[in-house]
Design a protein around this motif. Structure first.
Motif, PDB file in Angstrom:
ATOM      1  N   ARG A  44      21.977  -0.946  10.681  1.00 30.14           N
ATOM      2  CA  ARG A  44      23.405  -1.150  10.405  1.00 30.14           C
ATOM      3  C   ARG A  44      23.627  -1.593   8.964  1.00 30.14           C
ATOM      4  O   ARG A  44      24.550  -1.127   8.292  1.00 30.14           O
ATOM      5  CB  ARG A  44      23.992  -2.198  11.351  1.00 30.14           C
ATOM      6  CG  ARG A  44      24.194  -1.722  12.764  1.00 30.14           C
ATOM      7  CD  ARG A  44      24.798  -2.829  13.595  1.00 30.14           C
ATOM      8  NE  ARG A  44      24.988  -2.429  14.977  1.00 30.14           N
ATOM      9  CZ  ARG A  44      25.573  -3.192  15.884  1.00 30.14           C
ATOM     10  NH1 ARG A  44      26.022  -4.390  15.557  1.00 30.14           N
ATOM     11  NH2 ARG A  44      25.716  -2.773  17.122  1.00 30.14           N
ATOM     12  N   ASP A  45      22.793  -2.510   8.493  1.00 27.34           N
ATOM     13  CA  ASP A  45      22.917  -2.969   7.103  1.00 27.34           C
ATOM     14  C   ASP A  45      22.684  -1.816   6.124  1.00 27.34           C
ATOM     15  O   ASP A  45      23.386  -1.696   5.113  1.00 27.34           O
ATOM     16  CB  ASP A  45      21.927  -4.099   6.812  1.00 27.34           C
ATOM     17  CG  ASP A  45      22.282  -5.401   7.518  1.00 27.34           C
ATOM     18  OD1 ASP A  45      23.433  -5.535   7.991  1.00 27.34           O
ATOM     19  OD2 ASP A  45      21.397  -6.279   7.597  1.00 27.34           O
ATOM     20  N   THR A  46      21.711  -0.973   6.421  1.00 23.86           N
ATOM     21  CA  THR A  46      21.425   0.172   5.558  1.00 23.86           C
ATOM     22  C   THR A  46      22.577   1.165   5.595  1.00 23.86           C
ATOM     23  O   THR A  46      22.938   1.748   4.569  1.00 23.86           O
ATOM     24  CB  THR A  46      20.094   0.834   5.971  1.00 23.86           C
ATOM     25  OG1 THR A  46      19.078  -0.170   6.008  1.00 23.86           O
ATOM     26  CG2 THR A  46      19.691   1.916   5.000  1.00 23.86           C
ATOM     27  N   PHE A  47      23.173   1.350   6.763  1.00 21.24           N
ATOM     28  CA  PHE A  47      24.363   2.194   6.912  1.00 21.24           C
ATOM     29  C   PHE A  47      25.460   1.694   5.980  1.00 21.24           C
ATOM     30  O   PHE A  47      26.050   2.459   5.210  1.00 21.24           O
ATOM     31  CB  PHE A  47      24.790   2.167   8.382  1.00 21.24           C
ATOM     32  CG  PHE A  47      26.124   2.770   8.708  1.00 21.24           C
ATOM     33  CD1 PHE A  47      26.463   4.060   8.312  1.00 21.24           C
ATOM     34  CD2 PHE A  47      27.054   2.064   9.450  1.00 21.24           C
ATOM     35  CE1 PHE A  47      27.696   4.614   8.640  1.00 21.24           C
ATOM     36  CE2 PHE A  47      28.284   2.606   9.794  1.00 21.24           C
ATOM     37  CZ  PHE A  47      28.604   3.877   9.384  1.00 21.24           C
ATOM     38  N   GLY A  48      25.717   0.395   6.012  1.00 27.10           N
ATOM     39  CA  GLY A  48      26.732  -0.184   5.142  1.00 27.10           C
ATOM     40  C   GLY A  48      26.379  -0.054   3.669  1.00 27.10           C
ATOM     41  O   GLY A  48      27.244   0.242   2.836  1.00 27.10           O
ATOM     42  N   ALA A  49      25.114  -0.253   3.333  1.00 27.93           N
ATOM     43  CA  ALA A  49      24.686  -0.142   1.938  1.00 27.93           C
ATOM     44  C   ALA A  49      24.854   1.282   1.416  1.00 27.93           C
ATOM     45  O   ALA A  49      25.279   1.482   0.269  1.00 27.93           O
ATOM     46  CB  ALA A  49      23.223  -0.577   1.801  1.00 27.93           C
ATOM     47  N   HIS A  50      24.567   2.273   2.248  1.00 27.52           N
ATOM     48  CA  HIS A  50      24.732   3.663   1.809  1.00 27.52           C
ATOM     49  C   HIS A  50      26.204   4.023   1.632  1.00 27.52           C
ATOM     50  O   HIS A  50      26.556   4.764   0.712  1.00 27.52           O
ATOM     51  CB  HIS A  50      24.039   4.623   2.778  1.00 27.52           C
ATOM     52  CG  HIS A  50      22.557   4.666   2.604  1.00 27.52           C
ATOM     53  ND1 HIS A  50      21.953   5.112   1.456  1.00 27.52           N
ATOM     54  CD2 HIS A  50      21.557   4.300   3.424  1.00 27.52           C
ATOM     55  CE1 HIS A  50      20.652   5.032   1.576  1.00 27.52           C
ATOM     56  NE2 HIS A  50      20.380   4.524   2.770  1.00 27.52           N
ATOM     57  N   MET A  51      27.065   3.480   2.485  1.00 24.76           N
ATOM     58  CA  MET A  51      28.489   3.741   2.300  1.00 24.76           C
ATOM     59  C   MET A  51      28.987   3.105   1.002  1.00 24.76           C
ATOM     60  O   MET A  51      29.768   3.730   0.273  1.00 24.76           O
ATOM     61  CB  MET A  51      29.297   3.248   3.498  1.00 24.76           C
ATOM     62  CG  MET A  51      29.155   4.152   4.708  1.00 24.76           C
ATOM     63  SD  MET A  51      30.388   3.843   5.979  1.00 24.76           S
ATOM     64  CE  MET A  51      29.989   2.209   6.466  1.00 24.76           C
ATOM     65  N   LEU A  52      28.540   1.901   0.706  1.00 20.92           N
ATOM     66  CA  LEU A  52      28.930   1.268  -0.567  1.00 20.92           C
ATOM     67  C   LEU A  52      28.412   2.064  -1.755  1.00 20.92           C
ATOM     68  O   LEU A  52      29.097   2.201  -2.772  1.00 20.92           O
ATOM     69  CB  LEU A  52      28.418  -0.169  -0.631  1.00 20.92           C
ATOM     70  CG  LEU A  52      29.187  -1.175   0.205  1.00 20.92           C
ATOM     71  CD1 LEU A  52      28.526  -2.554   0.133  1.00 20.92           C
ATOM     72  CD2 LEU A  52      30.638  -1.265  -0.218  1.00 20.92           C
ATOM     73  N   ARG A  53      27.202   2.606  -1.636  1.00 19.44           N
ATOM     74  CA  ARG A  53      26.660   3.425  -2.719  1.00 19.44           C
ATOM     75  C   ARG A  53      27.520   4.669  -2.925  1.00 19.44           C
ATOM     76  O   ARG A  53      27.798   5.063  -4.055  1.00 19.44           O
ATOM     77  CB  ARG A  53      25.220   3.825  -2.410  1.00 19.44           C
ATOM     78  CG  ARG A  53      24.658   4.740  -3.499  1.00 19.44           C
ATOM     79  CD  ARG A  53      23.173   4.823  -3.471  1.00 19.44           C
ATOM     80  NE  ARG A  53      22.653   3.534  -3.884  1.00 19.44           N
ATOM     81  CZ  ARG A  53      21.574   2.970  -3.354  1.00 19.44           C
ATOM     82  NH1 ARG A  53      20.914   3.583  -2.416  1.00 19.44           N
ATOM     83  NH2 ARG A  53      21.155   1.799  -3.770  1.00 19.44           N
ATOM     84  N   ILE A  54      27.971   5.284  -1.837  1.00 21.05           N
ATOM     85  CA  ILE A  54      28.829   6.474  -1.945  1.00 21.05           C
ATOM     86  C   ILE A  54      30.146   6.109  -2.620  1.00 21.05           C
ATOM     87  O   ILE A  54      30.606   6.806  -3.529  1.00 21.05           O
ATOM     88  CB  ILE A  54      29.057   7.111  -0.560  1.00 21.05           C
ATOM     89  CG1 ILE A  54      27.763   7.739  -0.055  1.00 21.05           C
ATOM     90  CG2 ILE A  54      30.187   8.142  -0.604  1.00 21.05           C
ATOM     91  CD1 ILE A  54      27.794   8.148   1.407  1.00 21.05           C
ATOM     92  N   ILE A  55      30.758   5.013  -2.186  1.00 22.85           N
ATOM     93  CA  ILE A  55      32.033   4.588  -2.778  1.00 22.85           C
ATOM     94  C   ILE A  55      31.864   4.306  -4.267  1.00 22.85           C
ATOM     95  O   ILE A  55      32.672   4.744  -5.097  1.00 22.85           O
ATOM     96  CB  ILE A  55      32.587   3.346  -2.036  1.00 22.85           C
ATOM     97  CG1 ILE A  55      33.012   3.722  -0.616  1.00 22.85           C
ATOM     98  CG2 ILE A  55      33.745   2.717  -2.806  1.00 22.85           C
ATOM     99  CD1 ILE A  55      33.301   2.531   0.286  1.00 22.85           C
ATOM    100  N   THR A  56      30.810   3.600  -4.614  1.00 26.35           N
ATOM    101  CA  THR A  56      30.569   3.243  -6.014  1.00 26.35           C
ATOM    102  C   THR A  56      30.301   4.474  -6.870  1.00 26.35           C
ATOM    103  O   THR A  56      30.881   4.639  -7.950  1.00 26.35           O
ATOM    104  CB  THR A  56      29.387   2.266  -6.115  1.00 26.35           C
ATOM    105  OG1 THR A  56      29.674   1.122  -5.320  1.00 26.35           O
ATOM    106  CG2 THR A  56      29.135   1.838  -7.541  1.00 26.35           C
ATOM    107  N   ALA A  57      29.417   5.343  -6.395  1.00 23.74           N
ATOM    108  CA  ALA A  57      29.083   6.543  -7.174  1.00 23.74           C
ATOM    109  C   ALA A  57      30.295   7.457  -7.319  1.00 23.74           C
ATOM    110  O   ALA A  57      30.513   8.037  -8.393  1.00 23.74           O
ATOM    111  CB  ALA A  57      27.912   7.279  -6.530  1.00 23.74           C
TER     112      ALA A  57
END
Length: 187
Positions: free
Chosen positions: A44-57
């Protein structure tokens, strides 16, 4: 005295048997459960981290555009470096959506209710398809943000933010899903 000795022996044997049974039966199950729950929370934490990476990029790609070739303030070297950075950001988005689709079972299935499982599955599928599509870069970035922000807020936002935006996020997400499903992938 013999009755007291007998009581002490029975109590000691009971304690040994109980401790042994607990150690052999209960403790391994609790350790296995602890490991599974840890893996679920890590996913779940990795799921959230990947979504933040998508938003940031996506934000970086929308904000920092390549300058026109005629712009005298940009040297070919700087133009090449910026193009390399933009390519790296796209690679981050590609890697993040690849992880999301490859690991959807590890994080999406961990939520207790059906609608909480369906949203991340739908999100992962559509986000990956947007990245793979032949849409224009600006359209891809817009769609990725429209897909990711509501999901990220509903799963990882502050509780008050989740409650306040739940209806709007679900509508926006559904509208974006309809938009990505309804339009041609070639633009």
């Amino acid at each position: 005295m013999p009755d007291t000795l007998w009581i002490i022996i029975v109590a000691a044997v009971t304690a040994v048997v109980t401790t042994t049974a607990t150690g052999l039966i209960v403790v391994p199950r609790l350790e296995a459960r602890k490991k599974r729950l840890g893996e679920v929370h890590t996913a779940r934490d990795t799921f959230g981290a990947h979504m933040l990476r998508i938003i940031t990029a996506c934000g970086q790609l929308q904000t920092i555009q390549l300058p026109p070739d005629e712009d005298p303030e940009w040297t070919p070297v700087m133009r090449e470096r910026l193009a390399g950075e933009r390519e790296r950001w796209w690679q981050q988005i590609d890697d993040a959506t690849r992880w999301l689709i490859d690991n959807v079972a590890s994080y999406a299935g961990s939520w207790p209710m059906r609608h909480l499982v369906e949203m991340p599955v739908t999100y992962a599928h559509h986000a990956r398809m947007v990245v793979l599509s032949e849409r224009a870069e600006a359209t891809k970035l817009e769609l990725l943000l429209e897909l990711t922000v509501p999901v990220q807020r509903q799963y990882f936002g502050w509780l008050l933010s989740r409650v306040r935006h739940i209806v709007a996020d679900n509508r926006a997400f559904a509208a974006t899903i309809a938009r990505t499903s309804g339009e041609s992938t070639v633009q």
